[in-house]
Design a protein around this motif. Sequence first.
Motif, PDB file in Angstrom:
ATOM      1  N   ILE A 258       0.842  -1.201   0.000  1.00  8.99           N
ATOM      2  CA  ILE A 258       0.000   0.000   0.000  1.00  8.99           C
ATOM      3  C   ILE A 258       0.878   1.252   0.000  1.00  8.99           C
ATOM      4  CG2 ILE A 258      -1.546   1.377   1.450  1.00  8.99           C
ATOM      5  CD1 ILE A 258      -2.938  -1.173   2.251  1.00  8.99           C
ATOM      6  N   THR A 285      -1.805  -1.450  -9.830  1.00  5.98           N
ATOM      7  CA  THR A 285      -2.261  -1.385  -8.435  1.00  5.98           C
ATOM      8  C   THR A 285      -3.049  -2.623  -8.016  1.00  5.98           C
ATOM      9  OG1 THR A 285      -2.207   1.017  -8.368  1.00  5.98           O
ATOM     10  CG2 THR A 285      -3.659  -0.062  -6.797  1.00  5.98           C
TER      11      THR A 285
ATOM     12  N   GLU B 252     -11.775   0.081  -8.929  1.00  9.89           N
ATOM     13  CA  GLU B 252     -12.075   1.336  -8.237  1.00  9.89           C
ATOM     14  C   GLU B 252     -12.099   1.126  -6.719  1.00  9.89           C
ATOM     15  OE1 GLU B 252     -15.675   3.157  -9.702  1.00  9.89           O
ATOM     16  OE2 GLU B 252     -15.487   4.766  -8.211  1.00  9.89           O
ATOM     17  N   VAL B 254     -10.485  -1.128  -4.978  1.00 11.16           N
ATOM     18  CA  VAL B 254      -9.121  -1.304  -4.463  1.00 11.16           C
ATOM     19  C   VAL B 254      -8.424   0.052  -4.363  1.00 11.16           C
ATOM     20  CG1 VAL B 254      -6.827  -2.239  -5.004  1.00 11.16           C
ATOM     21  CG2 VAL B 254      -8.848  -3.701  -5.237  1.00 11.16           C
ATOM     22  N   GLU B 255      -8.567   0.873  -5.396  1.00 14.21           N
ATOM     23  CA  GLU B 255      -7.882   2.170  -5.384  1.00 14.21           C
ATOM     24  C   GLU B 255      -8.451   3.104  -4.313  1.00 14.21           C
ATOM     25  OE1 GLU B 255      -8.156   3.149  -9.519  1.00 14.21           O
ATOM     26  OE2 GLU B 255      -6.333   2.030  -9.986  1.00 14.21           O
ATOM     27  N   ILE B 258      -7.156   1.873  -0.850  1.00 16.34           N
ATOM     28  CA  ILE B 258      -5.748   2.218  -0.591  1.00 16.34           C
ATOM     29  C   ILE B 258      -5.638   3.673  -0.153  1.00 16.34           C
ATOM     30  CG2 ILE B 258      -3.543   2.646  -1.743  1.00 16.34           C
ATOM     31  CD1 ILE B 258      -3.982   0.147  -3.365  1.00 16.34           C
TER      32      ILE B 258
END
Lengths: 412, 412
Positions: A258, A285, B252, B254-255, B258
Motif C-alpha cells: 500500500i 495497483t 475502483e 481497491v484504489e 488504498i
Amino acid sequence: MAFTATAISFPDPRQASIDGACSESKLPSPNQDHLPSEPSFEQPQQQQPSPKFKSSAMLSRWSRARSIRSGRMLDRLAQNDKLMEPDLGSPQALSPGCASPVSNRYAWFGRSRSDVSEATAAKQIYMVSDGTGWTAEHSVKAALGQFDHSLVDRKCPVNTHLFSGIDDGDKLMEVIKQAAKEDAMLVYTLADPSMVESAKQACSLWEIPSADVLGPITEAVASHLGVTPSGLPRGARGRHVPLTEEYFKRIEAVEFTIKQDDGALPQNLRKADIVLAGVSRTGKTPLSIYLAQKGYKVANVPIVMGVGLPKTLFEVDPEKVFGMTINPVVLQTIRRVRARNLGFGVEAGSNYFDMDYVREELDFAGKVFAQNPIWPVIEVTGKAIEETAAVVLRLYHDRKQKCSMPRISKRY
Amino acid sequence: MAFTATAISFPDPRQASIDGACSESKLPSPNQDHLPSEPSFEQPQQQQPSPKFKSSAMLSRWSRARSIRSGRMLDRLAQNDKLMEPDLGSPQALSPGCASPVSNRYAWFGRSRSDVSEATAAKQIYMVSDGTGWTAEHSVKAALGQFDHSLVDRKCPVNTHLFSGIDDGDKLMEVIKQAAKEDAMLVYTLADPSMVESAKQACSLWEIPSADVLGPITEAVASHLGVTPSGLPRGARGRHVPLTEEYFKRIEAVEFTIKQDDGALPQNLRKADIVLAGVSRTGKTPLSIYLAQKGYKVANVPIVMGVGLPKTLFEVDPEKVFGMTINPVVLQTIRRVRARNLGFGVEAGSNYFDMDYVREELDFAGKVFAQNPIWPVIEVTGKAIEETAAVVLRLYHDRKQKCSMPRISKRY
C-alpha cells in the motif's frame, strides 16, 4: 459482542423423529408457505434417497460432456430425464401430482414441466457453508468460467447466493428448502459430517442438484496424511488461527505494498520482492494488491511519457522487475472509463485517452523494456488480475528456483 | 513478449502409440532417471486403470471418517491396504518387484513398504492446473484447515507445490511423474477433458492418490444450466476477460481503499461502502484490502487514545460502520512483533505494547463503541482475515437486505 460460531448440534434427520424435528418423512415441502392448497403427495418412494439420482452422478463426466459438446443447447429438464430416468417411458411419470422422483420437484410449484422450462431464464446457484463460504464462492466462480460463452451474451444469466456461517441443521434446512423453492442448485462446503449427511439427504429427497466442494478433497487429503479431519468449520470454537510467521508476513506485505503504490517511496524498491512497471491503467495497483495478499511485497512504478523513472528501478535486481503492456485500443477504453469516473470529460483537454498519445506512451514504455531485456514483459490484455498474477508468480519462482520443474511451494 | 497460453493439443495416451508419445503401456516408470537398474516389471494388470482403486473412491466418506475419528493416527499404507485391497491376504502381493497395483508404487523406488513408512514425515501435495491454479490452491488450503490440529504441532507437516499453466499433456505427465517420485498426492483443476482423462489414467496407473477439484462442480453446473462447458482454461486463446462494470468496480474499490487507509481523507467516509474502526493492530488494513478485492469500497479509521476521531465517522450511516476488538494479550503480542519489525525495542520508551496501555486503549475503544450501539463490534481474536471478512459481509448484507434469509448475491 463476539461473532464466533457456536458449537454445532444438528439432529440427524433419520433419528430426529423422537423430538419431532426434521424427520425425513416429515421434511416439509419447500413451498408449503406459498402453496398451502397444493395437494400433498404420497411419499413412499421418498423414504430413501432415490438410487436413480445417486447413480446419475456416476455417469462418465466426459462422455456426457462430449454429448453436450456436440453443440446443441440442452434443455435441462430433458437432460434430467436422461440422467435420472434412463428407462423413462411411462406417461404417468409425467403426470402432475405424481409421486415419482422427477415430477415431485415441479409438483411443489403447482406447475407442469413445460411451465418450468418457460420460467425465467436466470438460473440460481445456492452456496452454503458452515465457515466463510469463500471456498464455495471461489470454486463456483472458477466453474462458471467454463460457461463464459453463454454468460457473456446473456443467453443464460446466473445468480449466485452465498450463505455463510450456516452452523446448525435448522439453518441448513431452511437454506436448502429455499433452494428447492427457487429451483436452484446447491454447492456446499460443510466441515461437519452430520451436516453433510443432512444436506445430501435433503438434496436427494427434494431433488436438488448439488455438489460437495470440500468433502472429496478433504477425504483425499485425510487418506494421504493418515490423519482425521477435525470436522470443525472455520470460526468454530477450538479453531483459532495462530499468530504464525506467515500471518505477520502477509500483513507486512499488504502494508508495504500500500505504501509503495503508484511510485511512492522509490528508495524502498530494494525491499520489494516484486517490482511492476507500466503505463497508467495497465492494472499495476490491483495486481500489486493481489500479490501482496499472497505474501509478496510489491512496489509499482508508473511509466509516464516525459517523466523520468526513478534511478533505483535500474539498480535493483532486474530479475524481480516485470514490465506490463496492453493493447492500445483496450487501454484507451479503460482510460476513458477512468477519466469519466474521475469526472473528467473530453473538454478537460487532457490527452490521457487520446489514441495517438496512448500509442506513443506504450511505445515509450516498450523502449524502456527493450533497454532492460531481463525484465519479462507481461501482456495483460484480456487477462483477469488473477491470471496476470499467476504468470508473474510462475516467472518469479522459475527464476528463483532455476530448476527444471518450476513450482510455487509452501509449507503448512 | 506475450505470455498467453497456447492452444492445447494433447495426444490421448490411449491413441498416441501411433506417434510413440504417452501410450499407456509405454508410460515411463517415474523413477527411470534415478533408478535405471530397477528391474522393469510386467504390466499386464496395468493395461486398464485398476478397478480396485476406482471402487475405493466410492467408499462412504463418512464411515471412513468415523473410523479414523476414533482417535488413532492411521498409517497411510495400512489405510491404502484397507481401501485398495480389501481382500489383501496373500503374501505375494507384498513381495518386492511384484506387479500388483499396490506394490508397484514402492517398487519403483527400490524400497520396501517399511522403508517407505519410515521415510521423511513431510507429506507432499502437488497441485496442477492448466489455468492459474488458484482454485486448486484455495481448495487445498481450505481442506488443510481440517487438519490444523496435526499441522500446528508438526506431527504431520505438509508441503504443497503449485504447477500452474500446465497446458499440454507432456508437461502434465512430467508433473505427475514427479508426484509419483515424491510420493505426493495430486490435486488438479483441468478444464480440458482430454487432460483430465490423462491425469486420471496416469494417477490410476501409478497409484497416485488424486482429487479433481474443478470437474465435479463444473459437471453439476453444466447439468444445471444445460450448457456445455467450454473446456478452455483461463488464459487460453478465446477466453478473454471482458471489460465489464464488475471489472471497473473492483479496481475502483481497491484504489479507493488504498487511498483511505489508516484514517486518510476522513472527508471521504461518506463514499465508502464499509467503514472499519478499531485500535492499532486489529487488522483493519488487511481486512480493508481483502474486502476491496471483493468490490467493496472500504475506509478504516484508527482509534487512538487521546486522539480525536473524525467528525464524519459519526455523520455517516451507522449501519455501515464496524468496530473491531481483540483480546488484550493477543494484541500485545501482535504489537510487540510490529514494533520489532519497525526496529523499535523496549528502550524506545513507547507504551505501544505496554499491557496497561493496551488494556486502556481497548477500553477507550469499547466506550466509543458503546456510544454507537448500531455499530456491530467484531471480535477478531484468533480469526483469519477471511473469517472476519465473512462476518462483516454477512452483517453488511443482512442489514441491506433486511430479509429473513440473508445472503450475498451476485449476477454472472
